[in-house]
Scaffold this motif. Structure first.
Motif, PDB file in Angstrom:
ATOM      1  N   ALA A 169      25.639 -66.315  32.779  1.00  0.00           N
ATOM      2  CA  ALA A 169      25.363 -65.110  33.557  1.00  0.00           C
ATOM      3  C   ALA A 169      26.500 -64.105  33.410  1.00  0.00           C
ATOM      4  O   ALA A 169      26.264 -62.890  33.291  1.00  0.00           O
ATOM      5  N   GLY A 170      27.741 -64.585  33.400  1.00  0.00           N
ATOM      6  CA  GLY A 170      28.869 -63.680  33.211  1.00  0.00           C
ATOM      7  C   GLY A 170      28.849 -63.009  31.852  1.00  0.00           C
ATOM      8  O   GLY A 170      29.103 -61.803  31.730  1.00  0.00           O
ATOM      9  N   LEU A 171      28.527 -63.768  30.806  1.00  0.00           N
ATOM     10  CA  LEU A 171      28.440 -63.188  29.470  1.00  0.00           C
ATOM     11  C   LEU A 171      27.303 -62.175  29.379  1.00  0.00           C
ATOM     12  O   LEU A 171      27.457 -61.104  28.777  1.00  0.00           O
ATOM     13  N   ALA A 172      26.150 -62.495  29.994  1.00  0.00           N
ATOM     14  CA  ALA A 172      25.022 -61.563  29.977  1.00  0.00           C
ATOM     15  C   ALA A 172      25.353 -60.291  30.759  1.00  0.00           C
ATOM     16  O   ALA A 172      24.969 -59.178  30.354  1.00  0.00           O
ATOM     17  N   ALA A 173      26.055 -60.435  31.885  1.00  0.00           N
ATOM     18  CA  ALA A 173      26.445 -59.260  32.666  1.00  0.00           C
ATOM     19  C   ALA A 173      27.427 -58.396  31.883  1.00  0.00           C
ATOM     20  O   ALA A 173      27.337 -57.162  31.895  1.00  0.00           O
ATOM     21  N   LEU A 174      28.365 -59.031  31.189  1.00  0.00           N
ATOM     22  CA  LEU A 174      29.300 -58.278  30.362  1.00  0.00           C
ATOM     23  C   LEU A 174      28.566 -57.547  29.243  1.00  0.00           C
ATOM     24  O   LEU A 174      28.870 -56.376  28.938  1.00  0.00           O
ATOM     25  N   GLN A 175      27.598 -58.211  28.641  1.00  0.00           N
ATOM     26  CA  GLN A 175      26.797 -57.576  27.597  1.00  0.00           C
ATOM     27  C   GLN A 175      26.051 -56.363  28.152  1.00  0.00           C
ATOM     28  O   GLN A 175      25.977 -55.307  27.500  1.00  0.00           O
ATOM     29  N   GLU A 176      25.507 -56.489  29.350  1.00  0.00           N
ATOM     30  CA  GLU A 176      24.773 -55.382  29.980  1.00  0.00           C
ATOM     31  C   GLU A 176      25.712 -54.222  30.288  1.00  0.00           C
ATOM     32  O   GLU A 176      25.355 -53.049  30.099  1.00  0.00           O
ATOM     33  N   ALA A 177      26.920 -54.538  30.740  1.00  0.00           N
ATOM     34  CA  ALA A 177      27.892 -53.479  31.052  1.00  0.00           C
ATOM     35  C   ALA A 177      28.316 -52.733  29.791  1.00  0.00           C
ATOM     36  O   ALA A 177      28.421 -51.499  29.792  1.00  0.00           O
ATOM     37  N   VAL A 178      28.545 -53.464  28.698  1.00  0.00           N
ATOM     38  CA  VAL A 178      28.925 -52.822  27.438  1.00  0.00           C
ATOM     39  C   VAL A 178      27.792 -51.953  26.919  1.00  0.00           C
ATOM     40  O   VAL A 178      28.015 -50.823  26.435  1.00  0.00           O
ATOM     41  N   ALA A 179      26.556 -52.441  27.040  1.00  0.00           N
ATOM     42  CA  ALA A 179      25.412 -51.651  26.588  1.00  0.00           C
ATOM     43  C   ALA A 179      25.276 -50.371  27.403  1.00  0.00           C
ATOM     44  O   ALA A 179      24.972 -49.299  26.855  1.00  0.00           O
ATOM     45  N   GLY A 180      25.510 -50.449  28.714  1.00  0.00           N
ATOM     46  CA  GLY A 180      25.452 -49.254  29.544  1.00  0.00           C
ATOM     47  C   GLY A 180      26.541 -48.263  29.208  1.00  0.00           C
ATOM     48  O   GLY A 180      26.327 -47.046  29.208  1.00  0.00           O
ATOM     49  N   ALA A 219      22.022 -52.764  36.904  1.00  0.00           N
ATOM     50  CA  ALA A 219      21.597 -53.689  35.861  1.00  0.00           C
ATOM     51  C   ALA A 219      22.449 -54.954  35.857  1.00  0.00           C
ATOM     52  O   ALA A 219      21.935 -56.068  35.701  1.00  0.00           O
ATOM     53  N   VAL A 220      23.761 -54.803  36.044  1.00  0.00           N
ATOM     54  CA  VAL A 220      24.655 -55.961  36.075  1.00  0.00           C
ATOM     55  C   VAL A 220      24.337 -56.861  37.263  1.00  0.00           C
ATOM     56  O   VAL A 220      24.277 -58.100  37.139  1.00  0.00           O
ATOM     57  N   LEU A 221      24.108 -56.249  38.422  1.00  0.00           N
ATOM     58  CA  LEU A 221      23.756 -57.043  39.605  1.00  0.00           C
ATOM     59  C   LEU A 221      22.410 -57.737  39.419  1.00  0.00           C
ATOM     60  O   LEU A 221      22.204 -58.866  39.892  1.00  0.00           O
ATOM     61  N   GLY A 222      21.483 -57.076  38.716  1.00  0.00           N
ATOM     62  CA  GLY A 222      20.195 -57.697  38.439  1.00  0.00           C
ATOM     63  C   GLY A 222      20.323 -58.940  37.576  1.00  0.00           C
ATOM     64  O   GLY A 222      19.572 -59.904  37.738  1.00  0.00           O
ATOM     65  N   VAL A 223      21.304 -58.916  36.665  1.00  0.00           N
ATOM     66  CA  VAL A 223      21.543 -60.089  35.824  1.00  0.00           C
ATOM     67  C   VAL A 223      22.188 -61.216  36.630  1.00  0.00           C
ATOM     68  O   VAL A 223      21.848 -62.392  36.466  1.00  0.00           O
ATOM     69  N   LEU A 224      23.117 -60.875  37.507  1.00  0.00           N
ATOM     70  CA  LEU A 224      23.912 -61.884  38.204  1.00  0.00           C
ATOM     71  C   LEU A 224      23.243 -62.461  39.441  1.00  0.00           C
ATOM     72  O   LEU A 224      23.570 -63.596  39.838  1.00  0.00           O
ATOM     73  N   ALA A 225      22.329 -61.743  40.058  1.00  0.00           N
ATOM     74  CA  ALA A 225      21.845 -62.106  41.388  1.00  0.00           C
ATOM     75  C   ALA A 225      21.275 -63.525  41.436  1.00  0.00           C
ATOM     76  O   ALA A 225      21.771 -64.394  42.176  1.00  0.00           O
TER      77      ALA A 225
END
Length: 345
Positions: A71-82, A95-101
């Protein structure tokens, strides 16, 4: 072999076939929607069974840390994409919170509940809640950026994901095998057969899930969107259906089906960190029988695989796996002669 032995073997084969049917349906679903031949489907089975076993022992399952890391890696990926897309900060945070929730909440609840020794049914629900988000996270990290790649590239990625998940499973659960207690330990005599409560649960849950999947694809808007994506990805995009969202949803459903299969098969056999590969491969054989496209044929193929395995173990127990996997050869030959070949560009 007399009738009583044949009946016992047939019952055992149909019971295993019901579990293989769920895995075959998940394999067909993923290939139809995303064109991914998902080799690690069996890893969800092993993770589900082993997570429940560790909760039974009163210890925090390694799946908690695995989910949090992914989840942390996916959230980081989402933040970089944004950041690269110059999105507004609030949209990126959302979007990051949606990944982590879901992963974080499920991991924290399981970490608190594991030492509490809750009833088996509660632990099973917590296991499903923890393992299910792994599907969407794996799709985000491994497949989402390759959604338009060829089937061969996606297959190679699946092999790599399988080895990664197997290694993580060894680290998270250790090399020791576990067998879970049955959900219902009653026994019922029916002629020469003795039906266990766990067998009835396997049949009931498998049939209920198959009916729910049929209703989902026939009646719900999300199910129809997945069907549209499976029929024509470009056409679905033009109609406003997100292929990315369809991929995430299909992988999440596949993880749920795999984890549920692990809960069903855990009381009948000892599960190790790498046991999921052979179990998932048998579901894949059933899916190949269906041409990776037909859900009813996948169900028929899974029952056939279960019966072949059961009778093969009676006649030649040392070669039962060879018999099951060797059966894919005539199926592939038949498919090759029956279906036209289309060159993929």
């Amino acid at each position: 072999m007399d009738f009583s032995i044949a009946s016992i073997l047939a019952l055992d084969g149909v019971t295993n076939g019901a579990v293989y049917a769920l895995l075959a349906l998940a394999t067909v679903l993923l290939f139809a929607v995303t064109r991914v031949i998902f080799i690690p489907q069996g890893e969800f089975v092993a993770f589900g069974a082993l997570t429940l076993a560790m909760m039974q022992a009163g210890t925090v399952p390694g799946t908690v840390w695995l989910v949090l890391v992914l989840a942390g890696l996916a959230a980081l990926q989402e933040a970089v994409a944004g950041w690269r897309a110059h999105r507004p900060l609030r949209h990126t945070l959302r979007a990051v919170l949606g990944v982590l929730a879901w992963p974080v909440v499920a991991a924290l609840v399981v970490r608190w509940a594991a030492p509490q020794q809750f009833p088996l049914g509660v632990q099973a629900v917590l296991t499903l809640a923890l393992v299910t988000p792994l599907g969407g996270l794996i799709y985000r990290l491994a497949y989402e950026s390759l959604a338009d790649a060829s089937v061969l590239v996606l297959l190679i990625v699946s092999v790599g994901v399988h080895f990664v998940l197997t290694g993580l499973g060894l680290y998270a659960f250790g090399a020791e095998g576990f067998r879970n207690p049955p959900f219902w330990d009653e026994r019922f005599a029916w002629g020469p057969l003795t039906l266990s409560g766990q067998t009835l649960i396997v049949f009931g849950v498998s049939m209920a899930l198959i009916v729910m999947l049929w209703l989902f694809f026939e009646r719900s808007l999300w199910g129809k969107a997945l069907r549209a994506t499976a029929v024509n990805r470009l056409g679905a995009r033009l109609m406003g259906i997100s292929s990315t969202g369809a991929g995430r949803l299909s992988f999440t459903m596949a993880a749920f089906i795999g984890a549920l299969s692990g809960l069903l098969i855990g009381p009948t056999t000892t599960i190790f960190y790498d046991s999921g590969f052979l179990i998932g491969l048998k579901g894949f054989v059933a899916a190949v029988f269906a041409g990776l496209s037909s859900y009813p044929l996948a169900l028929v193929g899974a029952l056939g695989v279960g019966l072949l395995e059961s009778f093969g173990s009676f006649w030649a127990s040392a070669f039962k796996e060879v018999i099951v996997f060797g059966a894919i050869l005539p199926v592939l030959l038949w498919r090759s002669l029956r279906d036209p070949h289309v060159e993929e560009h």
